[in-house]
Design an enzyme around this catalytic site. Structure first.
Site, mmCIF file in Angstrom:
data_model
loop_
_atom_site.group_PDB
_atom_site.id
_atom_site.type_symbol
_atom_site.label_atom_id
_atom_site.label_comp_id
_atom_site.label_asym_id
_atom_site.label_seq_id
_atom_site.Cartn_x
_atom_site.Cartn_y
_atom_site.Cartn_z
ATOM 1 N N PRO A 1 0.463 2.907 4.361
ATOM 2 C CA PRO A 1 -0.230 2.353 3.193
ATOM 3 C C PRO A 1 -0.735 0.956 3.484
ATOM 4 O O PRO A 1 -0.041 0.151 4.098
ATOM 5 C CB PRO A 1 0.869 2.326 2.122
ATOM 6 N N GLN B 1 0.780 5.573 -3.037
ATOM 7 C CA GLN B 1 1.819 4.545 -3.039
ATOM 8 C C GLN B 1 1.771 3.782 -4.363
ATOM 9 O O GLN B 1 0.753 3.188 -4.708
ATOM 10 C CB GLN B 1 1.670 3.559 -1.888
ATOM 11 N N TYR C 1 7.523 -7.084 -2.889
ATOM 12 C CA TYR C 1 7.012 -6.740 -4.210
ATOM 13 C C TYR C 1 8.178 -6.431 -5.152
ATOM 14 O O TYR C 1 9.338 -6.654 -4.816
ATOM 15 C CB TYR C 1 5.986 -5.611 -4.095
ATOM 16 N N SER D 1 1.534 -0.948 15.494
ATOM 17 C CA SER D 1 2.097 0.271 16.077
ATOM 18 C C SER D 1 1.101 0.824 17.092
ATOM 19 O O SER D 1 -0.038 1.151 16.741
ATOM 20 C CB SER D 1 2.371 1.313 14.992
#
Length: 355
Positions: free
Chosen positions: A23, A99, A180, A294
């Protein structure tokens, strides 16, 4: 890297490979009322060869918005806009989860209707600034959530999850990471409460646990994943004793039977391996790397059993057909760090997108 390209069952769905699109908050919901646009449908359909797509952060309520032009899932118009996105992705053969991201204290009054200010577990302002239509502005001190506010927050997640299913999503990912709202409650710095929603490990994990239970009760555990980021200091988060916190959280959630646990990894690989042992569902890993990206080599973590799936953020932005490129060991377009808000490369924001 053969296992990475083998199918895997996730919540009863057969995914074609073990490569997830992470996300990434995009601030591209230019439609009226924070609604998705046709360009967003194109963007995700281009990446439908992922085993699983997890969308950009999507606010479950008005007060959950922390960045400009991020989409919601709390109005009929937003549901209708997302329906076009999911239809397009499914037509391309993809599987897509929404998400749900309540940003909590990360935001600014200029992003909210008149009179509203960001909320949080405690009236503790995070250090730093946030991007707004007027440019970068200092974070403000959030309003502490009351018991009634917390009940409404949980219901907001439930309502948004139901809306996601109505919009055609295959499931939802609850955002408990990156500083968050859910992560703020897990934190020992942002959460300074002494009631049942803080003051102890059990208190601090309570909101994440109750949101997860409520959402799984509403749409089914096989349609729900959770993202966490242990020991991640992003957005001015501190987590003293983080191992104890996440051990307790996973022990509490394990009986629910979530579709997956998504770890945005910090430097604590030992904890990742421990949580891997404690969680019986699919483990998606956004691995810790020196440059925060990644790369193809991280697929070895599937081969050695560290994870079931690997999530790619920046590399998926630069390479919409990433699974095919990973299968042939490239070539890869190089992600441009300048396109990431704040210079972060690990799947938070992309200003502008590379599609």
């Amino acid at each position: 890297m053969t296992i990475a390209f083998e199918p895997i069952d996730l919540g009863g769905k057969r995914l074609p490979n073990r490569i997830a699109m992470a996300p990434m908050t995009r601030s591209r919901a230019y439609g009226p009322g924070a609604t998705p646009t046709p360009e967003m449908a194109t963007y995700y359909a281009q990446r439908a060869s992922a085993g699983l797509i997890v969308t950009e952060g999507t606010q479950p309520s008005v007060i959950g918005q922390g960045y400009p032009n991020t989409p919601g899932l709390h109005t009929p118009e937003q549901v209708e806009g997302w329906q076009h996105v999911t239809d397009t992705v499914h037509s391309a053969g993809g599987v897509i989860f929404a998400q749900l991201m309540h940003t909590g204290r990360i935001g600014h009054p200029s992003l909210l209707p008149d009179g509203m200010i960001p909320v949080g577990p405690s009236p503790v302002a995070p250090a730093g600034q946030v991007f707004t239509p007027e440019g970068m502005q200092d974070f403000v001190t959030p309003r502490e959530l009351t018991e009634q506010d917390i009940a409404e927050t949980i219901e907001g997640f439930v309502r948004a999850a139901r809306h996601a299913i109505t919009a055609g999503f295959d499931g939802v990912e609850l955002h408990g990471a990156n500083g968050y709202l859910l992560h703020q409650f897990l934190s020992t710095s942002a959460n300074q409460r002494t009631d049942g929603w803080g003051g102890s490990v059990e208190g601090r994990i309570r909101l994440t646990a109750e949101v997860t239970r409520a959402v799984t009760d509403a749409i089914g555990a096989d349609r729900v994943g959770l993202r966490i980021s242990p020991a991640n200091a992003f957005n001015d988060i501190a987590e003293d004793g983080h191992r104890e916190t996440y051990r307790a959280l996973i022990e509490t959630l394990e009986p629910i039977g979530l579709a997956y646990l998504h770890i945005m990894e910090g430097p604590d690989r030992e904890l990742t391996l421990e949580l891997r042992e404690r969680f019986n569902g699919v483990l998606i890993l956004n691995p810790h790397t020196p440059d925060g990206i990644s790369h193809a080599g991280e697929l070895a973590l599937i081969e050695d059993g560290t994870a079931d799936m690997i999530a790619f953020g920046a590399l998926f932005l630069a390479n919409p057909d990433l699974p095919a490129r990973l299968a042939t060991a490239g070539p890869f377009n190089t992600p441009d760090p300048a396109t990431f808000y704040g210079g972060d490369h690990r799947g938070y924001t992309d200003y502008p997108t590379l599609d």
